[in-house]
Design a protein around this motif. Structure first.
Motif, PDB file in Angstrom:
ATOM      1  N   ILE A 169       0.817  -1.215   0.000  1.00 37.66           N
ATOM      2  CA  ILE A 169       0.000   0.000   0.000  1.00 37.66           C
ATOM      3  C   ILE A 169       0.861   1.280   0.000  1.00 37.66           C
ATOM      4  O   ILE A 169       0.598   2.201  -0.784  1.00 37.66           O
ATOM      5  CB  ILE A 169      -0.973  -0.005   1.197  1.00 37.66           C
ATOM      6  N   PRO A 170       1.916   1.390   0.817  1.00 37.99           N
ATOM      7  CA  PRO A 170       2.704   2.623   0.808  1.00 37.99           C
ATOM      8  C   PRO A 170       3.412   2.906  -0.516  1.00 37.99           C
ATOM      9  O   PRO A 170       3.772   4.053  -0.788  1.00 37.99           O
ATOM     10  CB  PRO A 170       3.728   2.396   1.935  1.00 37.99           C
ATOM     11  N   GLU A 171       3.629   1.865  -1.336  1.00 36.26           N
ATOM     12  CA  GLU A 171       4.333   2.070  -2.605  1.00 36.26           C
ATOM     13  C   GLU A 171       3.501   2.842  -3.624  1.00 36.26           C
ATOM     14  O   GLU A 171       4.047   3.485  -4.516  1.00 36.26           O
ATOM     15  CB  GLU A 171       4.711   0.719  -3.224  1.00 36.26           C
ATOM     16  N   GLY A 172       2.188   2.735  -3.538  1.00 36.45           N
ATOM     17  CA  GLY A 172       1.326   3.391  -4.512  1.00 36.45           C
ATOM     18  C   GLY A 172       0.825   2.421  -5.570  1.00 36.45           C
ATOM     19  O   GLY A 172       1.515   1.467  -5.933  1.00 36.45           O
ATOM     20  N   ASP A 173      -0.385   2.661  -6.061  1.00 36.18           N
ATOM     21  CA  ASP A 173      -0.985   1.743  -7.022  1.00 36.18           C
ATOM     22  C   ASP A 173      -0.400   1.881  -8.426  1.00 36.18           C
ATOM     23  O   ASP A 173      -0.726   1.093  -9.322  1.00 36.18           O
ATOM     24  CB  ASP A 173      -2.511   1.925  -7.069  1.00 36.18           C
ATOM     25  N   ASP A 174       0.481   2.874  -8.656  1.00 35.95           N
ATOM     26  CA  ASP A 174       1.078   3.038  -9.977  1.00 35.95           C
ATOM     27  C   ASP A 174       2.257   2.105 -10.214  1.00 35.95           C
ATOM     28  O   ASP A 174       2.786   2.023 -11.323  1.00 35.95           O
ATOM     29  CB  ASP A 174       1.516   4.487 -10.201  1.00 35.95           C
ATOM     30  N   LYS A 175       2.702   1.372  -9.180  1.00 37.64           N
ATOM     31  CA  LYS A 175       3.825   0.457  -9.336  1.00 37.64           C
ATOM     32  C   LYS A 175       3.552  -0.600 -10.404  1.00 37.64           C
ATOM     33  O   LYS A 175       4.458  -1.035 -11.114  1.00 37.64           O
ATOM     34  CB  LYS A 175       4.131  -0.244  -8.012  1.00 37.64           C
ATOM     35  N   VAL A 176       2.304  -1.023 -10.516  1.00 37.64           N
ATOM     36  CA  VAL A 176       1.955  -2.084 -11.470  1.00 37.64           C
ATOM     37  C   VAL A 176       2.237  -1.627 -12.894  1.00 37.64           C
ATOM     38  O   VAL A 176       2.856  -2.346 -13.691  1.00 37.64           O
ATOM     39  CB  VAL A 176       0.471  -2.485 -11.318  1.00 37.64           C
ATOM     40  N   GLU A 177       1.809  -0.422 -13.226  1.00 38.59           N
ATOM     41  CA  GLU A 177       2.021   0.095 -14.584  1.00 38.59           C
ATOM     42  C   GLU A 177       3.488   0.420 -14.851  1.00 38.59           C
ATOM     43  O   GLU A 177       3.967   0.287 -15.974  1.00 38.59           O
ATOM     44  CB  GLU A 177       1.184   1.352 -14.791  1.00 38.59           C
ATOM     45  N   LYS A 178       4.204   0.838 -13.809  1.00 39.17           N
ATOM     46  CA  LYS A 178       5.602   1.223 -13.987  1.00 39.17           C
ATOM     47  C   LYS A 178       6.527   0.027 -14.196  1.00 39.17           C
ATOM     48  O   LYS A 178       7.572   0.137 -14.848  1.00 39.17           O
ATOM     49  CB  LYS A 178       6.084   2.012 -12.761  1.00 39.17           C
ATOM     50  N   TYR A 179       6.161  -1.120 -13.636  1.00 35.70           N
ATOM     51  CA  TYR A 179       7.012  -2.308 -13.701  1.00 35.70           C
ATOM     52  C   TYR A 179       6.231  -3.494 -14.264  1.00 35.70           C
ATOM     53  O   TYR A 179       6.034  -4.497 -13.579  1.00 35.70           O
ATOM     54  CB  TYR A 179       7.578  -2.629 -12.314  1.00 35.70           C
ATOM     55  N   PRO A 180       5.780  -3.407 -15.513  1.00 32.33           N
ATOM     56  CA  PRO A 180       4.868  -4.420 -16.055  1.00 32.33           C
ATOM     57  C   PRO A 180       5.472  -5.809 -16.205  1.00 32.33           C
ATOM     58  O   PRO A 180       4.767  -6.805 -16.057  1.00 32.33           O
ATOM     59  CB  PRO A 180       4.481  -3.844 -17.423  1.00 32.33           C
ATOM     60  N   VAL A 181       6.780  -5.900 -16.490  1.00 33.04           N
ATOM     61  CA  VAL A 181       7.390  -7.221 -16.734  1.00 33.04           C
ATOM     62  C   VAL A 181       7.245  -8.107 -15.505  1.00 33.04           C
ATOM     63  O   VAL A 181       6.910  -9.289 -15.603  1.00 33.04           O
ATOM     64  CB  VAL A 181       8.875  -7.072 -17.132  1.00 33.04           C
ATOM     65  N   MET A 182       7.487  -7.539 -14.338  1.00 35.26           N
ATOM     66  CA  MET A 182       7.376  -8.307 -13.095  1.00 35.26           C
ATOM     67  C   MET A 182       5.969  -8.863 -12.908  1.00 35.26           C
ATOM     68  O   MET A 182       5.786 -10.036 -12.560  1.00 35.26           O
ATOM     69  CB  MET A 182       7.760  -7.418 -11.909  1.00 35.26           C
ATOM     70  N   PHE A 183       4.960  -8.032 -13.163  1.00 32.96           N
ATOM     71  CA  PHE A 183       3.587  -8.470 -12.905  1.00 32.96           C
ATOM     72  C   PHE A 183       3.084  -9.434 -13.983  1.00 32.96           C
ATOM     73  O   PHE A 183       2.195 -10.242 -13.714  1.00 32.96           O
ATOM     74  CB  PHE A 183       2.674  -7.248 -12.757  1.00 32.96           C
ATOM     75  N   ARG A 184       3.670  -9.380 -15.151  1.00 33.76           N
ATOM     76  CA  ARG A 184       3.330 -10.381 -16.182  1.00 33.76           C
ATOM     77  C   ARG A 184       3.837 -11.761 -15.791  1.00 33.76           C
ATOM     78  O   ARG A 184       3.295 -12.775 -16.227  1.00 33.76           O
ATOM     79  CB  ARG A 184       3.929  -9.979 -17.534  1.00 33.76           C
ATOM     80  N   ARG A 185       4.886 -11.807 -14.979  1.00 32.85           N
ATOM     81  CA  ARG A 185       5.464 -13.087 -14.562  1.00 32.85           C
ATOM     82  C   ARG A 185       4.753 -13.699 -13.361  1.00 32.85           C
ATOM     83  O   ARG A 185       5.009 -14.847 -13.002  1.00 32.85           O
ATOM     84  CB  ARG A 185       6.941 -12.893 -14.181  1.00 32.85           C
ATOM     85  N   ALA A 186       3.869 -12.938 -12.718  1.00 28.48           N
ATOM     86  CA  ALA A 186       3.288 -13.368 -11.446  1.00 28.48           C
ATOM     87  C   ALA A 186       2.182 -14.403 -11.621  1.00 28.48           C
ATOM     88  O   ALA A 186       1.317 -14.266 -12.480  1.00 28.48           O
ATOM     89  CB  ALA A 186       2.740 -12.157 -10.700  1.00 28.48           C
ATOM     90  N   ASP A 187       2.214 -15.424 -10.784  1.00 31.65           N
ATOM     91  CA  ASP A 187       1.079 -16.341 -10.651  1.00 31.65           C
ATOM     92  C   ASP A 187       0.137 -15.837  -9.565  1.00 31.65           C
ATOM     93  O   ASP A 187      -1.072 -16.043  -9.640  1.00 31.65           O
ATOM     94  CB  ASP A 187       1.584 -17.749 -10.295  1.00 31.65           C
TER      95      ASP A 187
END
Length: 252
Positions: A169-187
Motif C-alpha cells: 500500500i505505501p508504494e502506490g498503485d502506480d507500481k503495477v504500470e511502472k514495472y509491467p514485466v514483473m507483474f506479467r510473470r506473477a502467478d
C-alpha cells in the motif's frame, strides 16, 4: 540495464527471449553483447530446471517471492507459519547481512542467507548452492525470497514452480504500470500492508484492474500480517498450488 544481468532482456509467455524488443533497445544492438547475455540466460535456465527437478524429487513446491524493498516479504514469512499447516523453509537473498534469515530463524523457520554482493537478483546457480544447506525432506514448500527489486529478478528463472509478487500500500498503485514485466510473470500478486490503506491514496480496484490487464491469469489477494484471515487465504492458495507429489515421488 544492469551491466551484468541483462535485465532488460524480456521474454515471451513461453519463456523465450523476445528478439524484436531486444534489438529495439539501443543498449543491446551489439552482437557480442547479445551473445554473452543469451549464453548467461541459457545456462541459467538449464540450472533452473535442475533446481526444479531437485525440489520435485523431494516433493517440495518452490515459490519465488519478489517485490521492491520494504514491501513486507520477510514479515509475511515470519507470520505465515502461524496460519498454515504447511512446513516451509526460506532461501533468502540480499546484497549484504544475514538479518532477514536471522529474523526467520528466531521464529523457528529454517532459512539460509545468500549475500549477492552487488548483484541485484538471485540466479539459479545461487539457489542451487543454497539447496545444499536446506533439508528438503520435512518440507512441503520452499520460498525463495529474491533481492528487493522490481526489475532484474523478473528476468531470471531460479527454479521455482510459481512466482509471487508483492506490491504494498505505501508504494502506490502506480507500481503495477511502472514495472509491467514483473507483474506479467506473477502467478499470485499480494497487495500487502492493507491495514495501512486508510492512510494512503491507494486505489485497490484500479491496481487489480491493471494487474489483470497485464496478466489475466494472475490471482490477487489482499493481505495484512495483522489479519489472520488474509494469511489463511495465502495459505490456502499455497496449498492449492503445490506440485503433484505423486509425480514427484515417481521422478525420485
Amino acid at each position: 540495464m544492469c551491466k551484468d544481468c541483462g535485465c532488460s532482456l524480456t521474454r515471451t509467455g513461453d519463456g523465450h527471449h523476445h528478439h524484436d524488443e531486444i534489438h529495439s533497445n539501443p543498449q543491446l544492438n551489439d552482437a557480442k553483447t547479445l551473445s554473452v547475455i543469451h549464453k548467461i540466460l541459457d545456462k541459467n535456465d538449464i540450472e533452473a530446471q535442475h533446481n526444479r527437478d531437485h525440489f520435485e524429487q523431494s516433493g517440495v513446491t518452490a515459490f519465488n517471492l519478489m517485490s521492491s524493498p520494504g514491501s513486507g516479504k520477510t514479515t509475511l514469512l515470519e507470520h505465515l507459519h502461524e496460519h498454515t499447516a504447511l512446513n516451509y523453509a526460506v532461501i533468502e537473498g540480499d546484497l549484504e547481512t544475514s538479518r532477514d534469515a536471522d529474523r526467520l530463524k528466531a521464529k523457528g523457520i529454517d532459512a539460509f542467507q545468500i549475500q549477492t554482493g552487488s548483484a541485484c537478483h538471485l540466479d539459479a546457480f545461487m539457489v542451487h548452492s543454497a539447496l545444499h544447506n536446506i533439508d528438503l525432506k520435512p518440507l512441503d514448500i520452499c520460498f525463495i525470497e529474491n533481492v528487493g527489486n522490481l526489475v532484474c529478478p523478473a528476468s531470471y528463472d531460479v527454479g521455482a514452480h510459481k512466482n509471487i509478487v508483492l506490491v504494498s500500500i505505501p508504494e502506490g498503485d502506480d507500481k503495477v504500470e511502472k514495472y509491467p514485466v514483473m507483474f506479467r510473470r506473477a502467478d499470485l500478486v499480494l497487495i500487502s500492508k492493507c491495514d495501512l490503506l486508510p492512510h494512503f491514496d491507494f486505489d485497490i480496484e484500479d491496481a487489480k484492474a491493471h494487474i489483470l490487464k497485464l496478466n489475466p491469469n494472475a490471482d490477487i489477494l489482499e493481505v495484512s500480517t495483522k489479519s489472520p484471515e488474509s494469511l489463511q487465504a495465502v495459505s490456502h492458495w499455497l496449498k492449492a498450488n503445490q506440485v503433484n507429489t505423486t509425480q514427484a515421488s515417481e521422478v525420485s
